[in-house]
Enzyme design. Structure first.
Site, mmCIF file in Angstrom:
data_model
loop_
_atom_site.group_PDB
_atom_site.id
_atom_site.type_symbol
_atom_site.label_atom_id
_atom_site.label_comp_id
_atom_site.label_asym_id
_atom_site.label_seq_id
_atom_site.Cartn_x
_atom_site.Cartn_y
_atom_site.Cartn_z
ATOM 1 N N GLU A 1 32.601 17.384 50.475
ATOM 2 C CA GLU A 1 31.373 16.951 49.795
ATOM 3 C C GLU A 1 31.027 15.478 50.041
ATOM 4 O O GLU A 1 29.844 15.126 50.131
ATOM 5 C CB GLU A 1 31.482 17.203 48.291
ATOM 6 C CG GLU A 1 31.276 18.661 47.894
ATOM 7 C CD GLU A 1 32.539 19.493 47.930
ATOM 8 O OE1 GLU A 1 32.527 20.607 47.395
ATOM 9 O OE2 GLU A 1 33.554 19.024 48.506
ATOM 10 N N GLU B 1 36.209 25.866 46.067
ATOM 11 C CA GLU B 1 36.330 25.698 44.614
ATOM 12 C C GLU B 1 36.338 27.044 43.891
ATOM 13 O O GLU B 1 37.023 27.188 42.866
ATOM 14 C CB GLU B 1 35.209 24.797 44.108
ATOM 15 C CG GLU B 1 35.436 23.331 44.484
ATOM 16 C CD GLU B 1 34.267 22.439 44.144
ATOM 17 O OE1 GLU B 1 34.479 21.419 43.481
ATOM 18 O OE2 GLU B 1 33.121 22.762 44.557
ATOM 19 N N ALA C 1 27.854 25.172 48.747
ATOM 20 C CA ALA C 1 26.489 25.133 48.219
ATOM 21 C C ALA C 1 25.469 25.432 49.310
ATOM 22 O O ALA C 1 25.674 25.116 50.488
ATOM 23 C CB ALA C 1 26.208 23.760 47.614
ATOM 24 N N GLY D 1 32.093 24.241 47.670
ATOM 25 C CA GLY D 1 32.032 25.161 46.551
ATOM 26 C C GLY D 1 32.706 26.491 46.827
ATOM 27 O O GLY D 1 33.168 27.156 45.899
#
Length: 267
Positions: A141, A121, A73, A118
């Protein structure tokens, strides 16, 4: 090879005759592909277009940055957000991860350098992860006060088991390529600088097979996860039926008997 841009930060390239292999390139090099609102929107838009394109048989997710696949992110953008901003952004960011996850064709991630949060991910949302020896993956995270929110808490345990996923998520540790391959965090380990080339080669091999068969096999694999065996076999049977009476099945059998390469009708 043809190219199409989605927003400022995503480039889609079509490879080979017929454009059966589509490359979705993360292209925000100044931020090491950090996922901003605009970038998430672009990834989702590209995935929607690719998912509707019946000529696409495989999607390869790559990066244009030399030292990173994606660092996760965009925390600089997030730092300016109010709580209301973050709530409004959430559907957009989820759309990027679910966009990759729900592509109806096989997907391959080509990972080098950092694939964190992310970024990892996005790779986890793919069916196969090819990584070179520079790859560093992880879900850090909890170290910044949140949890993996792009599918990590659900996809990682499906890869490596609940206990291993818990250890990796709770410690927020980064895992280098050799250990990542050993633990099953990535599937194929290749020499430095060869992740994209090897992923595209794998995609090309996959794309030579029946497009009807590929989509049905992926559907059976995905829908069957988490079901008991009897229910999973019903999912498989339904997917088999979509192929058994297709033009691709007829062509595949004919080509085998005639000792020639199939010319798939894709229906």
């Amino acid at each position: 090879m043809s190219e199409e841009r989605f927003g400022e930060f995503v480039l889609v390239r079509r490879h080979g005759d017929g454009g059966h292999v589509a490359e979705l390139a993360l292209d925000r090099p100044k931020a090491m592909n950090a996922v901003s609102t605009d970038m998430a929107r672009a990834v989702a838009g590209a995935c929607a277009a690719l998912g509707e394109d019946r000529d696409v048989r495989v999607v390869v997710v790559t990066s244009t940055h030399e030292r990173a696949f994606c660092v996760g992110a965009d925390l600089k953008e997030r730092n300016s957000f109010t709580d209301a901003d973050l709530r409004r952004q959430r559907p957009t960011t989820r759309g990027a991860y679910t966009g990759v996850l729900e592509l109806p064709v096989p997907t391959v991630a080509a990972v080098h350098g950092f694939a964190l949060g992310g970024g990892y991910e996005l790779a986890l949302a793919c069916d196969v992860i090819v990584a070179d020896r520079t790859a560093v993956v992880g879900l850090p995270e909890v170290s910044v006060g949140v949890i993996p929110g792009g599918g990590g808490t659900q996809l990682l345990p499906r890869r490596v088991g609940a206990a291993r996923a818990a250890e990796l998520i709770f410690t927020a540790r980064r895992v280098e390529a050799p250990e990542a391959r050993e633990l099953g965090l990535v599937d194929v380990l290749v020499d430095e600088g060869r992740d994209r080339e090897e992923a595209l080669a794998l995609a090309s091999r996959i794309a030579g097979n029946s497009p009807v068969g590929l989509r049905a096999a992926k559907r059976a694999l995905r829908l069957g996860q988490g079901l008991d065996l009897r229910a999973g076999l019903e999912v498989e049977d339904a997917a088999w039926r979509t192929t058994a009476f297709s033009g691709d099945r007829a062509e595949g059998v004919a080509a085998f008997n005639e000792k020639r390469k199939p010319q798939w009708p894709g229906e």
